[in-house]
Scaffold this motif. Structure first.
Motif, mmCIF file in Angstrom:
data_model
loop_
_atom_site.group_PDB
_atom_site.id
_atom_site.type_symbol
_atom_site.label_atom_id
_atom_site.label_comp_id
_atom_site.label_asym_id
_atom_site.label_seq_id
_atom_site.Cartn_x
_atom_site.Cartn_y
_atom_site.Cartn_z
ATOM 1 N N GLN A 134 -14.901 15.036 -16.492
ATOM 2 C CA GLN A 134 -13.855 14.032 -16.310
ATOM 3 C C GLN A 134 -12.986 13.754 -17.258
ATOM 4 O O GLN A 134 -12.553 12.742 -17.480
ATOM 5 C CB GLN A 134 -14.713 13.782 -15.490
ATOM 6 N N GLN A 135 -12.388 14.480 -18.198
ATOM 7 C CA GLN A 135 -11.491 14.647 -19.774
ATOM 8 C C GLN A 135 -10.205 13.856 -18.640
ATOM 9 O O GLN A 135 -9.944 15.033 -18.038
ATOM 10 C CB GLN A 135 -11.434 14.936 -20.282
ATOM 11 N N GLU A 136 -9.982 13.025 -18.402
ATOM 12 C CA GLU A 136 -7.999 12.594 -18.184
ATOM 13 C C GLU A 136 -6.825 12.841 -19.118
ATOM 14 O O GLU A 136 -6.158 13.447 -18.579
ATOM 15 C CB GLU A 136 -8.082 11.639 -17.661
ATOM 16 N N ILE A 137 -7.081 12.831 -20.149
ATOM 17 C CA ILE A 137 -6.529 12.903 -21.616
ATOM 18 C C ILE A 137 -6.749 13.620 -22.727
ATOM 19 O O ILE A 137 -7.815 13.755 -22.993
ATOM 20 C CB ILE A 137 -5.842 11.651 -21.947
ATOM 21 N N TYR A 138 -6.596 14.993 -21.822
ATOM 22 C CA TYR A 138 -6.368 16.231 -23.438
ATOM 23 C C TYR A 138 -6.429 15.589 -24.637
ATOM 24 O O TYR A 138 -5.345 16.531 -25.497
ATOM 25 C CB TYR A 138 -6.276 17.308 -22.722
ATOM 26 N N GLY A 152 -13.106 18.027 -21.143
ATOM 27 C CA GLY A 152 -13.213 19.534 -20.469
ATOM 28 C C GLY A 152 -13.254 18.802 -18.743
ATOM 29 O O GLY A 152 -13.631 17.629 -18.432
ATOM 30 N N LYS A 153 -12.570 19.267 -17.898
ATOM 31 C CA LYS A 153 -12.612 18.828 -16.670
ATOM 32 C C LYS A 153 -13.860 18.623 -15.683
ATOM 33 O O LYS A 153 -13.863 17.658 -15.367
ATOM 34 C CB LYS A 153 -12.315 20.092 -15.443
ATOM 35 N N ASN A 183 -10.553 18.020 -27.909
ATOM 36 C CA ASN A 183 -11.685 17.629 -27.559
ATOM 37 C C ASN A 183 -12.590 17.393 -28.161
ATOM 38 O O ASN A 183 -12.674 18.541 -29.232
ATOM 39 C CB ASN A 183 -11.762 17.975 -25.509
ATOM 40 N N ILE A 184 -13.735 17.016 -28.043
ATOM 41 C CA ILE A 184 -15.021 17.508 -29.108
ATOM 42 C C ILE A 184 -14.843 19.156 -29.468
ATOM 43 O O ILE A 184 -15.555 19.409 -30.712
ATOM 44 C CB ILE A 184 -16.372 17.367 -28.503
ATOM 45 N N MET A 185 -14.625 20.399 -28.338
ATOM 46 C CA MET A 185 -14.918 21.728 -28.798
ATOM 47 C C MET A 185 -14.104 21.715 -29.309
ATOM 48 O O MET A 185 -13.993 23.174 -29.558
ATOM 49 C CB MET A 185 -15.230 22.485 -27.505
#
Length: 112
Positions: free
Chosen positions: A92-96, A88-89, A48-50
């Motif tokens: 609401q990220q569903e696909i990492y 992240g959680k 993800n972005i992080m």
């Protein structure tokens, strides 16, 4: 990896491809968030972005060029569109696997 995006990249899962280059792929999203809903993702796994590193700068740039090309191809480049990326959680990220939702095709409202 078992990530659905890697299976789409490998053509092991069906997806209607809108745009593709060496580093980026775009295909239609499954959820009808708006009349136009596409995903633009880097082929390299970035969670993800992080997790974007300094050396990923060219891939992130290419994702944005991909977004521009997809917007033109889908006819929302002039009227406008929204780009969403969930992280992240709580985001609401569903696909990492980093992905950008391109949504448009109508005037969008802000809902939370």
């Amino acid at each position: 990896m078992s990530c659905i995006f890697f299976r789409i990249i490998a053509r092991e899962e069906p997806a209607e491809i809108i745009y593709e280059d060496d580093d980026v792929i775009s295909f239609y999203g499954l959820h009808d968030m708006a009349p136009v809903h596409a995903l633009v993702i880097p082929k390299k796994h970035i969670e993800n972005i992080m997790d974007i590193e300094d050396h990923d700068e060219s891939i992130i740039f290419k994702c944005h060029i991909g977004i521009k090309n997809v917007a033109r191809k889908l006819g929302v480049d002039q009227a406008g569109f929204r780009i969403i990326t969930n992280t992240g959680k709580h985001g609401q990220q569903e696909i990492y696997h980093l992905h950008y939702h391109l949504i448009g095709g109508r005037e969008l409202t802000w809902q939370m």
